[in-house]
Motif scaffolding. Sequence first.
Motif, PDB file in Angstrom:
ATOM      1  N   SER A 208       0.825  -1.212   0.000  1.00 14.41           N
ATOM      2  CA  SER A 208       0.000   0.000   0.000  1.00 14.41           C
ATOM      3  C   SER A 208       0.857   1.259   0.000  1.00 14.41           C
ATOM      4  CB  SER A 208      -0.925   0.000   1.223  1.00 14.41           C
ATOM      5  OG  SER A 208      -1.800  -1.107   1.198  1.00 14.41           O
TER       6      SER A 208
ATOM      7  N   ARG B  46      -5.275  11.168  -2.418  1.00 13.95           N
ATOM      8  CA  ARG B  46      -4.678  10.309  -1.388  1.00 13.95           C
ATOM      9  C   ARG B  46      -5.351  10.479  -0.035  1.00 13.95           C
ATOM     10  NH1 ARG B  46       1.566  11.626  -3.269  1.00 13.95           N
ATOM     11  NH2 ARG B  46       1.474  10.443  -5.238  1.00 13.95           N
ATOM     12  N   THR B  47      -5.620  11.717   0.350  1.00 14.07           N
ATOM     13  CA  THR B  47      -6.251  11.949   1.648  1.00 14.07           C
ATOM     14  C   THR B  47      -7.652  11.339   1.696  1.00 14.07           C
ATOM     15  OG1 THR B  47      -5.004  14.001   1.954  1.00 14.07           O
ATOM     16  CG2 THR B  47      -6.974  13.701   3.300  1.00 14.07           C
TER      17      THR B  47
ATOM     18  N   ALA C 200      -7.334   7.646   2.085  1.00 16.17           N
ATOM     19  CA  ALA C 200      -6.924   7.294   3.446  1.00 16.17           C
ATOM     20  C   ALA C 200      -8.103   7.381   4.407  1.00 16.17           C
ATOM     21  CB  ALA C 200      -5.795   8.212   3.901  1.00 16.17           C
TER      22      ALA C 200
ATOM     23  N   VAL D  85      -0.431  10.548   5.746  1.00 16.66           N
ATOM     24  CA  VAL D  85      -1.492   9.994   4.895  1.00 16.66           C
ATOM     25  C   VAL D  85      -1.101   8.614   4.389  1.00 16.66           C
ATOM     26  CG1 VAL D  85      -2.716  10.288   2.704  1.00 16.66           C
ATOM     27  CG2 VAL D  85      -2.389  12.251   4.225  1.00 16.66           C
TER      28      VAL D  85
ATOM     29  N   MET E 286      -1.370   6.152   7.361  1.00 18.25           N
ATOM     30  CA  MET E 286      -2.769   5.917   7.703  1.00 18.25           C
ATOM     31  C   MET E 286      -3.434   4.997   6.683  1.00 18.25           C
ATOM     32  SD  MET E 286      -5.657   8.856   8.245  1.00 18.25           S
ATOM     33  CE  MET E 286      -7.362   8.469   8.647  1.00 18.25           C
ATOM     34  N   TYR E 287      -3.235   5.297   5.413  1.00 13.95           N
ATOM     35  CA  TYR E 287      -3.815   4.454   4.362  1.00 13.95           C
ATOM     36  C   TYR E 287      -3.281   3.031   4.438  1.00 13.95           C
ATOM     37  CZ  TYR E 287      -4.639   2.442  -0.234  1.00 13.95           C
ATOM     38  OH  TYR E 287      -4.997   1.587  -1.248  1.00 13.95           O
ATOM     39  N   SER E 288      -1.972   2.897   4.583  1.00 15.52           N
ATOM     40  CA  SER E 288      -1.350   1.568   4.585  1.00 15.52           C
ATOM     41  C   SER E 288      -1.774   0.748   5.800  1.00 15.52           C
ATOM     42  CB  SER E 288       0.175   1.706   4.560  1.00 15.52           C
ATOM     43  OG  SER E 288       0.588   2.440   3.425  1.00 15.52           O
TER      44      SER E 288
END
Length: 455
Positions: free
Chosen positions: A115, A127-128, A131, A376, A379-381
């Motif tokens: 990710s 991206r944000t 996320a 970001v 957080m996403y990963s």
Amino acid sequence: MSVQSKLIDIANTCSCRDYIHPWTASCACGSAGMLLAGLKGSFRTYSTVYLLALLLRMRIPRIKDLKNTLTGILQSTVFLAMNGSVFGLLVCWIRLALGRYYLSTVAFWPTFISSMLALNIERPERRTALALYVANVGLETLWKMLEVRGLVRSIPNGQVLIMGVSVTALLYLYRAGLHKTVAKDATFKAIQLLVGKEEEGPLKTPAVTTTQSSRSRPFNFQSISAYVQLYDRLRTSKHPSCPHREGCAPYALFGGAKLFLGGVGVQVGLRLLLSIGKIIKMKMEWRKQIFNKNSLQLGLALGTFSLIYKAVSCSLRHGCGYDSATFAIPAGLLGSVGLLRFPNTTIALYAMWKALQLFYTWGIEEGVLPEVPHFVFIMYSFFTAILFHGNIMEAQTVRPSYYKFLMHISGNRISRFDTQAFEGYGLNSYHQVCEVVKKLNIDMTSPYPSFALAV
């Protein structure tokens, strides 16, 4: 103990072929097949998303708009497909490097790394939002995992409490005018619809304190004129610091009524849209599907919130003699009582994450909070890794719609990953997958997923 020890030994000796690509002996083919399936599924998904966004602009698209839409579809498609493909490859590589599987290397760490790499492909402006989306679904999954383990316990209407606090926090930013400076976000368009443009900050009226030098004469209710005067006073009564033009009573009442009608219209419209097939076939049960009390729930929630919020805000302005952005806090919390009519976990978690994001941004601007590098991405990963772990190892903790989404993106691979070797971890993973497949009526008649590339 001996049985548990044997199960752990099986997990230790499990190969990547036994687990993630039992239909092919080649790790490269397994990853390539997932890439091809991901490209197909992702393209269909993002084509729908981007074209819908283009239509919602409500204007004839220009050549530039069409070009940007096509570029966005292709870029997002590659991002999502690579996320799944690199995950599959890392599952094999990490197994080869460590010589065995650990609970965290079955899905979590391969997903986390893939990710982080894949998000670089996606457009920075998306991206944000990505996320926040996976954080929304991932937090719900993480909570269910903890709940199964007895570490947390859900409370009745907990999502309403989260929603109320989060919306109140957003209302404070809106009233303070920070949505125009350090906390700019499209979410405040929804806040404006909820409480009106009149409540928008920064405050336009000076903080004046008023005192009544003389009391109003009492009403003599034995005459009709007293009732007329009372009605006229209620209709026109307004504190100098109130930002609206009309009296406070009609301001609150008409605002609540407008939101009620709008909420009912939205809910009925969505039901009609989702039932378009039945309407065309003349099989629509109008009274059961549309004309029932459930169609009023969203309208009641929005209307009640608006009514209470505006009434409390005006009462505080009358009582204190001035206006303040902090009045949004008690007004928002009391108005949240109306949200009991329409509890929704997804919306509540989205509002919570959005409030946390904006307050975090504000804190960084004020120098109160440190800026975490690549927050970001992390957080996403992290939450994507939670979701992949949940889908593979604890399928019953994942939202059914997201499980079906991953099945679609992976070319029906997720439910075909053989987790029987990991029974030693005590999660009963194989049984959970079987139950979810049965519950969602997933077709498992074919022994191969899409683009199996079996060799």
